[in-house]
Design a protein around this motif. Sequence first.
Motif, PDB file in Angstrom:
ATOM      1  N   CYS A  27      15.616  66.441 -24.614  1.00  0.00           N
ATOM      2  CA  CYS A  27      15.466  64.664 -24.256  1.00  0.00           C
ATOM      3  C   CYS A  27      14.393  64.252 -24.141  1.00  0.00           C
ATOM      4  N   GLY A  68      18.381  71.855 -19.182  1.00  0.00           N
ATOM      5  CA  GLY A  68      17.860  72.961 -19.828  1.00  0.00           C
ATOM      6  C   GLY A  68      16.908  73.806 -19.260  1.00  0.00           C
ATOM      7  N   ASP A  69      15.624  72.762 -19.106  1.00  0.00           N
ATOM      8  CA  ASP A  69      14.685  73.219 -19.198  1.00  0.00           C
ATOM      9  C   ASP A  69      13.552  73.593 -18.041  1.00  0.00           C
ATOM     10  N   GLY A  94      21.279  68.770 -24.114  1.00  0.00           N
ATOM     11  CA  GLY A  94      21.301  68.121 -25.498  1.00  0.00           C
ATOM     12  C   GLY A  94      20.523  68.228 -27.114  1.00  0.00           C
ATOM     13  N   MET A  95      19.736  68.294 -26.419  1.00  0.00           N
ATOM     14  CA  MET A  95      18.446  67.758 -28.224  1.00  0.00           C
ATOM     15  C   MET A  95      18.470  68.537 -29.242  1.00  0.00           C
TER      16      MET A  95
HETATM   17  C1  LIG Z   1       9.846  78.397 -25.367  1.00  0.00           C
HETATM   18  C2  LIG Z   1      11.177  77.348 -26.554  1.00  0.00           C
HETATM   19  N1  LIG Z   1      12.560  78.100 -26.008  1.00  0.00           N
HETATM   20  C3  LIG Z   1      13.287  76.814 -26.833  1.00  0.00           C
HETATM   21  C4  LIG Z   1      13.170  75.595 -26.922  1.00  0.00           C
HETATM   22  C5  LIG Z   1      14.549  75.203 -27.739  1.00  0.00           C
HETATM   23  N2  LIG Z   1      14.810  74.097 -26.826  1.00  0.00           N
HETATM   24  C6  LIG Z   1      13.670  72.619 -27.250  1.00  0.00           C
HETATM   25  S1  LIG Z   1      15.071  71.139 -26.849  1.00  0.00           S
HETATM   26  C7  LIG Z   1      15.291  72.650 -25.706  1.00  0.00           C
HETATM   27  C8  LIG Z   1      17.181  72.276 -24.928  1.00  0.00           C
HETATM   28  C9  LIG Z   1      16.512  70.852 -23.575  1.00  0.00           C
HETATM   29  O1  LIG Z   1      17.398  70.863 -22.816  1.00  0.00           O
HETATM   30  P1  LIG Z   1      17.571  69.973 -21.336  1.00  0.00           P
HETATM   31  O2  LIG Z   1      16.690  70.812 -21.294  1.00  0.00           O
HETATM   32  O3  LIG Z   1      18.681  69.992 -20.906  1.00  0.00           O
HETATM   33  O4  LIG Z   1      16.971  68.784 -21.660  1.00  0.00           O
HETATM   34  P2  LIG Z   1      18.175  67.861 -22.810  1.00  0.00           P
HETATM   35  O5  LIG Z   1      17.979  67.875 -23.933  1.00  0.00           O
HETATM   36  O6  LIG Z   1      19.574  68.172 -22.959  1.00  0.00           O
HETATM   37  O7  LIG Z   1      17.876  66.070 -22.322  1.00  0.00           O
HETATM   38  C10 LIG Z   1      15.262  73.658 -26.167  1.00  0.00           C
HETATM   39  C11 LIG Z   1      16.310  75.488 -25.420  1.00  0.00           C
HETATM   40  C12 LIG Z   1      12.089  75.438 -27.407  1.00  0.00           C
HETATM   41  N3  LIG Z   1      11.411  74.277 -27.326  1.00  0.00           N
HETATM   42  N4  LIG Z   1      11.092  75.795 -26.741  1.00  0.00           N
END
Ligand SMILES: Cc1ncc(C[n+]2csc(CCOP(=O)(O)OP(=O)(O)O)c2C)c(N)n1
Length: 232
Positions: free
Chosen positions: A39, A82-83, A113-114
């Motif tokens: 996000c 997650g990141d 989230g995303m």
């Molecule tokens: C190399 C790679 N793996 C997986 C993804 C898919 N992906 C996009 S956003 C995301 C998770 C984001 O979660 P977080 O970092 O907790 O952020 P939030 O959306 O909760 O703010 C994933 C797994 C990607 N874009 N690139």
Amino acid sequence: MLNIIIARAVHTIVHRLIAECMDEMQIREKTIGICPVGCSVLAYDYFNCDMLEAAHGRAPAIGTAIKRLLPDRMVFTYQGDGDLASIGMGEIVHASLRGEKITTIFINNAIYGMTGGQMAPTTLLGQVTTTSPYGRSIEVEGYPARMAELLSVNYGSAYICRTAVNNPANVTKTKKAIKKAFEIQQKGLGFTMVEVLSTCPTNWGLSPVEAMKWVEEKMIPYYPLGEFKVPE
Ligand SMILES: Cc1ncc(C[n+]2csc(CCOP(=O)(O)OP(=O)(O)O)c2C)c(N)n1
């Protein structure tokens, strides 16, 4: 659409705090922010400073390169849990161990989230997500990662703090922590991180008000607020 706006509400608070710190410190023209996917990905639409996009989890590597090449710049990364704590776990641990003079703003909402609410390393025990439908258990998924505590023991970390933005007092404390992290970066003392406990009402299945209560009642007991490392 409304859900997306609500889910992004905490981002807007933290974005504003970072922007206020930049302006109060008169560093907007020399600040470079790095946002990976999640996000946080839209952050470049909201900050009026130089912004870069990183691949998932790789913001600390980009931040390292920029800061080493342009040491007079203020560099911050803005990362989800997650990141930062999953795919980017190695990146953040080594940036901290190397004492990179960057500031990480870590938005911990205990979920991916995303991508629709999958379990993250910071998902709480018992928390139901799309990939832990019976609730996270110690036996199957292990313990949630306490990133502030983990990074605070690294010698390269100069300032590590955990805050929340669930009430006005905590918003004020978060701003002070961000400013302190930026000031410590300016002094070149090492790696700095502010972890901000955040909400994700959409994927938690709660109303925004219930989500703020959940932060207070469930997240803060496991993720205590405060400074874990300060410069000596
Ligand atoms: C190399 C790679 N793996 C997986 C993804 C898919 N992906 C996009 S956003 C995301 C998770 C984001 O979660 P977080 O970092 O907790 O952020 P939030 O959306 O909760 O703010 C994933 C797994 C990607 N874009 N690139």
